[in-house]
Motif scaffolding. Sequence first.
Motif, mmCIF file in Angstrom:
data_model
loop_
_atom_site.group_PDB
_atom_site.id
_atom_site.type_symbol
_atom_site.label_atom_id
_atom_site.label_comp_id
_atom_site.label_asym_id
_atom_site.label_seq_id
_atom_site.Cartn_x
_atom_site.Cartn_y
_atom_site.Cartn_z
ATOM 1 N N ASN A 70 0.868 -1.183 0.000
ATOM 2 C CA ASN A 70 0.000 0.000 0.000
ATOM 3 C C ASN A 70 0.899 1.226 0.000
ATOM 4 O OD1 ASN A 70 0.860 -0.159 2.699
ATOM 5 N ND2 ASN A 70 -1.017 -1.254 3.245
ATOM 6 N N SER A 96 -5.345 -6.482 -3.728
ATOM 7 C CA SER A 96 -5.675 -5.484 -2.716
ATOM 8 C C SER A 96 -7.189 -5.386 -2.563
ATOM 9 C CB SER A 96 -5.103 -4.120 -3.126
ATOM 10 O OG SER A 96 -5.695 -3.116 -2.339
ATOM 11 N N ASP A 98 -8.663 -3.569 -0.416
ATOM 12 C CA ASP A 98 -9.018 -2.175 -0.137
ATOM 13 C C ASP A 98 -9.294 -1.398 -1.417
ATOM 14 O OD1 ASP A 98 -8.624 -2.786 2.452
ATOM 15 O OD2 ASP A 98 -6.661 -1.802 2.640
#
Lengths: 440, 261
Positions: A70, A96, A98
């Motif tokens: 990230n 990912s 997110d």
Amino acid sequence: MGAVEHLQSEYRKFVDGLSESWPAALTERRGLAIERFGEIGIPSRRAEQWRFINLNAIRETPFRLPQSFNGFGADDLEPFRYEGCHQIVLVNGRFSADYSELGELPEGVVVASLARAAVDHPELVDEYVGKLAKFEEHPFVALNTAFLRDGAFIYVPRGVVVEQPINLICLGVPEAEAVAFYPRNLIVAGESSQVTVVEQYASLGEGRYMTSPVTEVAAGPNAVIDHYKLQRESTDAIHMATFQIHQQRDSNVSSHSISWGGGLVRNDVNAVLDGEGCESTLNGLYMVEGEQQIDNHMRVDHAMPNCDSHELYKGILEGRSRAVFNGLIHVHKDAQKTDAKQTNRNLLLSKDALVNSHPQLEIFADDVKCTHGSTTGHLDDVAVFYLRSRGIGEEAARSLLTYAFAADIVERIKVDSVRRELEEFLFRRLPKGEVVRQAV
Amino acid sequence: MSMLEIKNLHVRVEEQEIIKGLDLTVNPGEVHAVMGPNGSGKSTLAQVLAGKEEYEVTAGEVHYKGEELLELAPEERAREGLFLAFQYPVEIPGVSNVYFLKAALNAIRKHRGQEEMDAMDFLTYVREKMKLVKMDESLLNRPVNEGFSGGEKKRNEIFHLSVLDPTLAVLDETDSGLDIDALKIVSDGVNSLRSPDRAFIVITHYQRLLNYIVPDKVHAMVGGRIVESGGKELAHKLEEKGYAWLEERVAESELAAAPSA
């Protein structure tokens, strides 16, 4: 320690760090692959398939496994998100959750990380992953298979049409030390299904790293797959990719490989037409400048009768850049009524740019239509003069003609966001791009 | 003041002298026809006027609206109002005919200190001009000349001419290869553009065009020079007698001029 030994020691760290449970067959394949990589090593120019590309940058860099997945904001991703798409995001090779936005998918469709799929759908992962791209023959497929851990897994069951494109965003985030990662992507389309996949490679920030992805495509009978690859990493990045297609009867696969990023880029595209009535379209556009190197290696295997394949690869070179095109059409003995066409065209915009182009045919059937051709040249002076005689300045005239050279690849892109992305790039890259923007 | 004045022009193309001392004066409002056999230098003249850089002017001068034309780049000549209709118009895939013209016209307008035309005004303007050459609207949106028939390409050149509104238009064998209907359309287009401020140089191989575009002056070009000038009756004479009589005359005068051995 040499580069090969270094990668082998990284492999041991990698295996020790694996926490997820994996199908036993995959674990075994990793071991075989790293062994095979040790035997092949990083090819020198003496290796036939690597004659025109200089891999010293890989040999000289002690690549490590990435540590961070990230460290950037959601805004940084905006340029790569396309409206109306299912977004799946990989950061330094890892899924990912997110940043991904999968949205609503039709019933039965799986779009997930490979690591997740290995847990949720072990039978699918076991059936397809690593079966198509052969690590035995290719050092970077071997590395990818050895370091196989994550990527995008796309499965479309029989008869299902996925209306919105799946946008796979593979981001490279450089770290203090050069990292290498190996996304493994799989696209499986069942009988009479249809799906469009965009696969993007981009960098967030400067600094050396290597992406070495393998994407496998399994097209079931009568399936339709449109694939767009957009490689626009920073020129510090190294990109060593394999795209492996397997087509069953009556399937239709198109691949559009657009590449303008990366300092050292290799794209292997292999299609096996393994059933009657297949159609395979393999298009590409590469634009390089400065010291960039790009090598496109294509292989189409016509294994069965009545299949069509069309390849059109175009290159625009500036500065001291280098491009390689190596295309092989192999028509097997039983593949009668094959219709295969392969074209490579290159436009040199500088004196120091260089192209090595080798279209090849190997035909073992006797009733086929196969053509291949390759051209490399400069802008046509008469055309430049024609445009100038209408009041267009010289730079703008040259840019317009460069755009015109790329136009047939641009026009074949059916996903609006991807086509616009490429157009915008051309307007930015070409001198007096605002005139080009006005005139097209 | 004359619009174009060419004096003693010599032009070399790849080590070979093609134009060998050419004189020509064109006044505003006039239509000049330049006729001649293949290889006489007609097309070279057209290209040199438009600024083709591969052609080397070794002597002579060309004044256009009182300025040294040969000093200007091709695009500067176009912006100053010179237009060449190409013998072989170039296909440009991916570049739309109409947007290209808009970019070209705006480059010219900018040079003249005029405001750039916006899309709406331009489209209205272009539709007017299309009627002149009976252009199909579909050709507007197609890429420049791509897939056009020979006749469509020539008509497109006249269409470009009408949109760019030049003061001096050079037509390089625009009539070659046209059927009679296309020839009439092209000629009607040119005739409707004739005006007291505009001049034309019409280069042709065939007298037939001059039945439709009636010239003020006709010049016969042989061996890189204009060797005979006259009114439109000269065109008929050339049609009847061919160029042999002029070629002989040139040969004789060259013989006479050569130092005796």
